[in-house]
Enzyme design. Sequence first.
Site, PDB file in Angstrom:
ATOM      1  N   CYS A   2       0.830  -1.199   0.000  1.00 42.61           N
ATOM      2  CA  CYS A   2       0.000   0.000   0.000  1.00 42.61           C
ATOM      3  C   CYS A   2       0.867   1.253   0.000  1.00 42.61           C
ATOM      4  CB  CYS A   2      -0.901   0.014   1.224  1.00 42.61           C
ATOM      5  SG  CYS A   2      -2.060  -1.366   1.307  1.00 42.61           S
ATOM      6  N   ARG A  27       4.616  -0.032  -6.472  1.00 47.08           N
ATOM      7  CA  ARG A  27       4.526  -0.888  -5.298  1.00 47.08           C
ATOM      8  C   ARG A  27       3.424  -1.944  -5.441  1.00 47.08           C
ATOM      9  NH1 ARG A  27       6.663   1.727  -0.557  1.00 47.08           N
ATOM     10  NH2 ARG A  27       4.949   1.009   0.744  1.00 47.08           N
ATOM     11  N   TRP A  75      -3.633  -2.387  -1.503  1.00 46.13           N
ATOM     12  CA  TRP A  75      -3.569  -3.786  -1.920  1.00 46.13           C
ATOM     13  C   TRP A  75      -4.370  -4.569  -0.892  1.00 46.13           C
ATOM     14  CZ3 TRP A  75       1.572  -5.973  -4.204  1.00 46.13           C
ATOM     15  CH2 TRP A  75       1.296  -7.144  -4.906  1.00 46.13           C
ATOM     16  N   ASN A 101      -1.643   1.658   6.201  1.00 46.27           N
ATOM     17  CA  ASN A 101      -0.857   0.507   5.754  1.00 46.27           C
ATOM     18  C   ASN A 101      -0.650  -0.397   6.960  1.00 46.27           C
ATOM     19  OD1 ASN A 101      -0.631   1.826   3.344  1.00 46.27           O
ATOM     20  ND2 ASN A 101       1.537   2.322   3.548  1.00 46.27           N
ATOM     21  N   GLY A 102      -1.028  -1.660   6.860  1.00 50.03           N
ATOM     22  CA  GLY A 102      -0.833  -2.580   7.975  1.00 50.03           C
ATOM     23  C   GLY A 102      -2.044  -3.467   8.154  1.00 50.03           C
ATOM     24  N   GLU A 488      20.608 -21.143   6.944  1.00 47.11           N
ATOM     25  CA  GLU A 488      20.509 -19.822   6.323  1.00 47.11           C
ATOM     26  C   GLU A 488      21.269 -18.775   7.129  1.00 47.11           C
ATOM     27  OE1 GLU A 488      19.292 -16.491   3.973  1.00 47.11           O
ATOM     28  OE2 GLU A 488      19.682 -18.613   3.588  1.00 47.11           O
ATOM     29  N   LYS A 492      24.192 -16.544   5.455  1.00 46.66           N
ATOM     30  CA  LYS A 492      24.215 -15.081   5.450  1.00 46.66           C
ATOM     31  C   LYS A 492      25.532 -14.552   6.020  1.00 46.66           C
ATOM     32  CE  LYS A 492      20.797 -13.901   3.314  1.00 46.66           C
ATOM     33  NZ  LYS A 492      21.173 -15.066   2.528  1.00 46.66           N
ATOM     34  N   GLU A 495      28.352 -15.215   3.507  1.00 46.90           N
ATOM     35  CA  GLU A 495      28.172 -14.447   2.276  1.00 46.90           C
ATOM     36  C   GLU A 495      28.679 -13.020   2.404  1.00 46.90           C
ATOM     37  OE1 GLU A 495      24.331 -15.665  -0.354  1.00 46.90           O
ATOM     38  OE2 GLU A 495      23.890 -14.932   1.652  1.00 46.90           O
ATOM     39  N   HIS A 511      28.157 -35.999  16.006  1.00 42.21           N
ATOM     40  CA  HIS A 511      28.560 -36.958  14.984  1.00 42.21           C
ATOM     41  C   HIS A 511      29.701 -36.401  14.131  1.00 42.21           C
ATOM     42  CE1 HIS A 511      25.336 -39.868  15.724  1.00 42.21           C
ATOM     43  NE2 HIS A 511      24.619 -38.806  16.057  1.00 42.21           N
ATOM     44  N   LYS A 610      23.535 -11.355  -7.994  1.00 42.52           N
ATOM     45  CA  LYS A 610      22.152 -11.462  -7.533  1.00 42.52           C
ATOM     46  C   LYS A 610      21.427 -12.607  -8.224  1.00 42.52           C
ATOM     47  CE  LYS A 610      18.670 -10.062  -5.074  1.00 42.52           C
ATOM     48  NZ  LYS A 610      18.695 -10.374  -3.640  1.00 42.52           N
TER      49      LYS A 610
END
Length: 615
Positions: A2, A27, A75, A101-102, A488, A492, A495, A511, A610
């Site tokens: 929104c 958006r 939206w 918005n929310g 992940e 991160k 990376e 192990h 990317k």
Amino acid sequence: MCGIFGYLGTRDAPAFVLEGLARLEYRGYDSAGIAVVTDDGDLAVRRAPGKLQNLIEDIAAHPLKGHRALGHTRWATHGAPTEANAHPHADCTGRIVVVHNGIVENYVALKERLLSQAHTFTSNTDSEVICHLIEEHVTAGHPFVEAVRLAASELKGAHGIASIYADEPDTMVALRIGNAGGVSVGYGQGEMYLSSDLSTLLPLTTRVVSLPPGEMAIIRPDGSTYQSLDGTTVEHEPQVFAVNPVAAAKGGYRHFMLKEIMEQPEAAMSTLRGRITFNPQGITLDEVPFSTEEIQGLNRVTLLGMGTSNLAAQVGARLIESLARIPATAENSSEFRYRDPVADAKTLVVSVAQSGETADTLEAMHEGMRSGARTLTICNVDGSQATRLAEGTILMHAGLEVGVAASKTFTNSMLCLYLLALHLGRERGVLDAAKIREHVQGLELLPGLMAKALELNEDAYERLAAKYAQSKRFLFIGRGLLEPIAKEGALKLKEISYIHAEGLPAAELKHGPIALVDPETPVVALTPQGALYDKMMGNISEVKARNGQVIALATEGDVEIAKHVDDVLWMPNTPPFLVPMVAALPLQLLAYHTAVYCGCDVDQPRNLAKSVTVE
């Protein structure tokens, strides 16, 4: 996502705000509206479903005159994209309007209370409760600004809100609750601007205040004052921006990656819009083109991805097995395409990729198609090769992600997979309406939980970065849905900081990897409260017995865990199936601050791209 755009000054406000809304069209939205304080002191509201052009044509046919206006692109979440559900929303008197918005997490209880007090609602949205709350406080004798503040104190969730009141036409109030719904105030010459997107203000002014969470702006044509939501006066000097499109796109953040991490509550709302309904509570996933009979005939789901997308797929496989009771596996795309996989017309192949252009994943999709499998893709880029190949596309709606290391596309990928798991479970008869309602009630909380996760630990990240940045390596451990999140977190960190890190199932430590544990190898243990908490505490004990240092990611309020570890990062108490999406955020911030401390190029790490379009 929104969009909000407002103006107070001497210009033709309707035309000016419509131009601002046009800059927010990128958006995504499904309706638009504007409220204008007219020259004769009335408050006129015009709204239209569909494209902004529909609203522009309506106003051209029935012109509005005024110098104060507030607009919105919506939206849909609560309520279909209709004229009645478009913003702005007005109170019973038609003198107070709100754009929002929310997601108002407690709107059902608020609406029931307001209905019992004879308020009349004209939409199916959660947002409409806000203007009626403001009306209540104005009727009780509070000044407009105070009424907005008191109304905000009753809302749960993360929000960006703006309001105008015809009886005080020279005042616009905007506020921000939590890390969602950006609010930026622009300073002109004898005029002021408001936008949910900093970049839309910089063609107009270089002097901007970006409102922090928990504060409100009281905007008048000659300037703005600021308060915290407890009523305390706050001082803000406008930040001066160079007229630089890159700086504008960063929105005042030091790096794109940090901006994109902080956008995740709003990105999650964008994923949910149009796909979940709150009254009645349910899910709609029209992007899945398969009939109930076809879904019931499936006997296997294979998820494909590389890197971060593969880790999102690993979470998705667990969700699909738990919620739809279909055997599901997550495959590395590059391996799937070469190992002569078993697939047929009863196999659903789901690819996950933010760009939709990853070469290995595209070839793996082809491999599945050659076997006769049904295909879906979860992607952030409409029109990409993946979306053209697959039978159906579930778009992430995360918005542009510039930072090479994925952040909001990771959490939105998992959220899309969760919605897919619910859809499959419902169509297969595994989840009844009551179960779906339970999950939707949790999803309603997600943006607010993500916002809170971003607010917690604000003072801890730089301290932890300074303490651990010289470590030889990191280990990240987790169980269940958090095992891929541990991987992940490790990905991160390596990376963007170039510190070696390994993520693994917690039980796997003994192990072999436990041989790496020493005082120079921090172990990040994902230990929120839940079914596997005691198991994780056992793994922490194993590390501490070998003189390892432990950073725990734990549930806020867990008074016991701090006694057993060296440092704690907190996350809010979260429904079990949403834990992966919320837990990812503190790990992203830990990696980010460590990389900044090490002086690394956060947005463009060495050797990475990317979109990997070669094998």
